[in-house]
Write a protein that holds these residues in place. Structure first.
Motif, PDB file in Angstrom:
ATOM      1  N   THR A 112      -1.970  -5.336  28.673  1.00 47.02           N
ATOM      2  CA  THR A 112      -2.721  -6.090  27.663  1.00 47.02           C
ATOM      3  C   THR A 112      -3.132  -5.174  26.519  1.00 47.02           C
ATOM      4  O   THR A 112      -2.898  -5.475  25.341  1.00 47.02           O
ATOM      5  CB  THR A 112      -3.965  -6.746  28.284  1.00 47.02           C
ATOM      6  N   ARG A 150      -6.806  -9.371  32.711  1.00 41.38           N
ATOM      7  CA  ARG A 150      -6.045 -10.524  33.177  1.00 41.38           C
ATOM      8  C   ARG A 150      -6.540 -11.006  34.539  1.00 41.38           C
ATOM      9  O   ARG A 150      -6.896 -10.198  35.400  1.00 41.38           O
ATOM     10  CB  ARG A 150      -4.555 -10.179  33.315  1.00 41.38           C
ATOM     11  N   ASP A 161      -0.322 -15.466  34.458  1.00 41.30           N
ATOM     12  CA  ASP A 161      -1.368 -14.568  33.980  1.00 41.30           C
ATOM     13  C   ASP A 161      -2.315 -15.313  33.049  1.00 41.30           C
ATOM     14  O   ASP A 161      -1.867 -16.042  32.155  1.00 41.30           O
ATOM     15  CB  ASP A 161      -0.753 -13.396  33.209  1.00 41.30           C
ATOM     16  N   SER A 208      -4.912 -14.271  30.435  1.00 44.04           N
ATOM     17  CA  SER A 208      -5.389 -13.110  29.703  1.00 44.04           C
ATOM     18  C   SER A 208      -6.755 -13.357  29.086  1.00 44.04           C
ATOM     19  O   SER A 208      -7.164 -14.495  28.843  1.00 44.04           O
ATOM     20  CB  SER A 208      -4.388 -12.762  28.596  1.00 44.04           C
TER      21      SER A 208
END
Length: 389
Positions: free
Chosen positions: A83, A191, A213, A215
């Motif tokens: 990320t 996440r 996922d 985020s």
């Protein structure tokens, strides 16, 4: 017609420890250098592009006349996860890392999660390998129905459930609850990840294409959102859209493997795109081989990508831009299964678009955001500098 920009991120592809790597315990890491030395992998097409010009590589030679401009980029943001890396590529600098939980999640976090989804308790609550955790806790999960909650060295809250015990859609709802109601504020992890699995005790298997996922929401002033608002068509291939909470993308193409990601990319490139930005993540190097300390598998994944380079390059028009890079390191030749704080490679094609053949070391991953924004003539204040000529 207007040109297209393609950014391909080979997940976990680092080219040596950054100056601050010691702060992360990563001063000896060099993902690409060590894989090259350990396996002798030949990457003839990436060699032609200039990969061997970035750092000395045992099995990939320098090219006196590379097809691409070459260099490397260092990470400024605090952290070393996907990320953080992708966000910095898109122009976002994080002043502090997302929280990690080397000793498991606090009791208050787990209590809030359990009360919200209506279960008595969770299993595991430790940093764990994704394959090992279902092997060690899968049978108890089937017997009790309690979800398996675990983390890693990354900032992640992961929930694993067998599809026969907890239907995948229900698992998604649990993870949405965790994302929105539990893992927020001081516990805002990068996440929350739904990890469904299948099979019988002794033979459990993750269902990779049903992983999801969730985020953290990125700041709006990122490259993807700004391009989208500027009416540039934006495409995600692989997990990229997940890392941006799905925001700012015209189209999202999830993939099960690098082979499928490459296929999706070539399909898009053949579709007559115009005025489009394509953001690609090739995850196998990281997920399947870096974290599992498998240099041979890592090398094979690089070789698979290398074989696709001629087809990708052949579809780049004169007014297009192709950038190949990484998001962090993940050295499979080390003793650590964690990501590593490394600079990442940079290849820019066609090289006559770049200011110089040797781009040196860029001060931030956000040089890519600056470059792509300039390519589309988008006014911006992204940190870093463009490498367009």
């Amino acid at each position: 017609m207007m040109g297209n920009a393609y950014v391909i991120v080979v997940d976990g592809l680092g080219v040596g420890a950054q100056e601050d790597a010691a702060e992360y315990g990563d001063e000896s890491m060099n993902t690409l250098g060590h894989v090259s030395e350990e396996t002798g992998v030949r990457l003839p097409n990436l060699q032609k592009m200039g990969l061997g010009n970035i750092i000395p590589l045992a099995s990939v030679e320098e090219n006196e006349n590379p097809l691409a401009a070459f260099g490397k980029l260092r990470e400024v943001s605090a952290g070393k996860d996907s990320t953080t890396g992708h966000w910095e590529i898109a122009g976002i600098h994080l002043g502090k890392p997302f929280p990690t939980y080397p000793n498991g999640f606090p009791e208050g976090v787990l209590q809030a999660f359990c009360e919200g989804i209506g279960v008595e308790k969770v299993l595991c609550n430790k940093p764990y390998s994704g394959t090992d955790v279902i092997r060690d806790f899968g049978e108890e999960h089937l017997a009790t129905g309690f979800p398996i909650v675990y983390t890693s060295a990354d900032s992640v809250f992961q929930v694993a459930c067998h599809e026969d015990e907890v239907p995948v859609e229900k698992l998604y709802k649990w993870c949405e609850y965790a994302r929105n109601e539990v893992m927020a504020g001081e516990h805002e992890v990068g996440r929350v990840i739904a990890r469904p699995f299948k099979g019988k005790p002794g033979n459990f298997e993750r269902i990779s294409d049903k992983r999801h996922d969730y985020s953290s929401i990125p700041p709006k002033n990122n490259l993807v959102q700004k391009l989208y608002d500027f009416r540039v068509k934006t495409y995600s291939i692989g997990k990229v859209a997940d890392l941006f909470a799905g925001e700012g993308f015209t189209q999202y193409r999830p993939t099960k493997s690098n082979a499928e990601g490459i296929s999706q990319l070539l399909s898009l490139m053949s579709a007559g795109l115009d005025n489009s930005f394509v953001f690609v993540n090739l995850i196998d190097t990281d997920q399947l081989f870096g974290h599992r300390l498998d240099p041979a598998g890592y090398a094979g994944s690089l070789a698979e990508f290398d074989r696709a380079i001629p087809a990708i390059v052949s579809k780049i028009r004169e007014d297009d831009l192709l950038i190949i890079t990484g998001d962090h390191g993940n050295d499979p030749c080390s003793e650590s299964t964690d990501h590593s704080r490394e600079s990442v490679p940079l290849l820019v094609f066609p090289k006559n678009s770049a200011k110089a053949e040797d781009l040196g070391t860029g001060k931030t991953f956000s040089n890519i955001a600056k470059t792509v924004a300039e390519f589309f003539k988008l006014e911006n204040d992204f940190p870093g500098s463009s490498f367009l000529g």
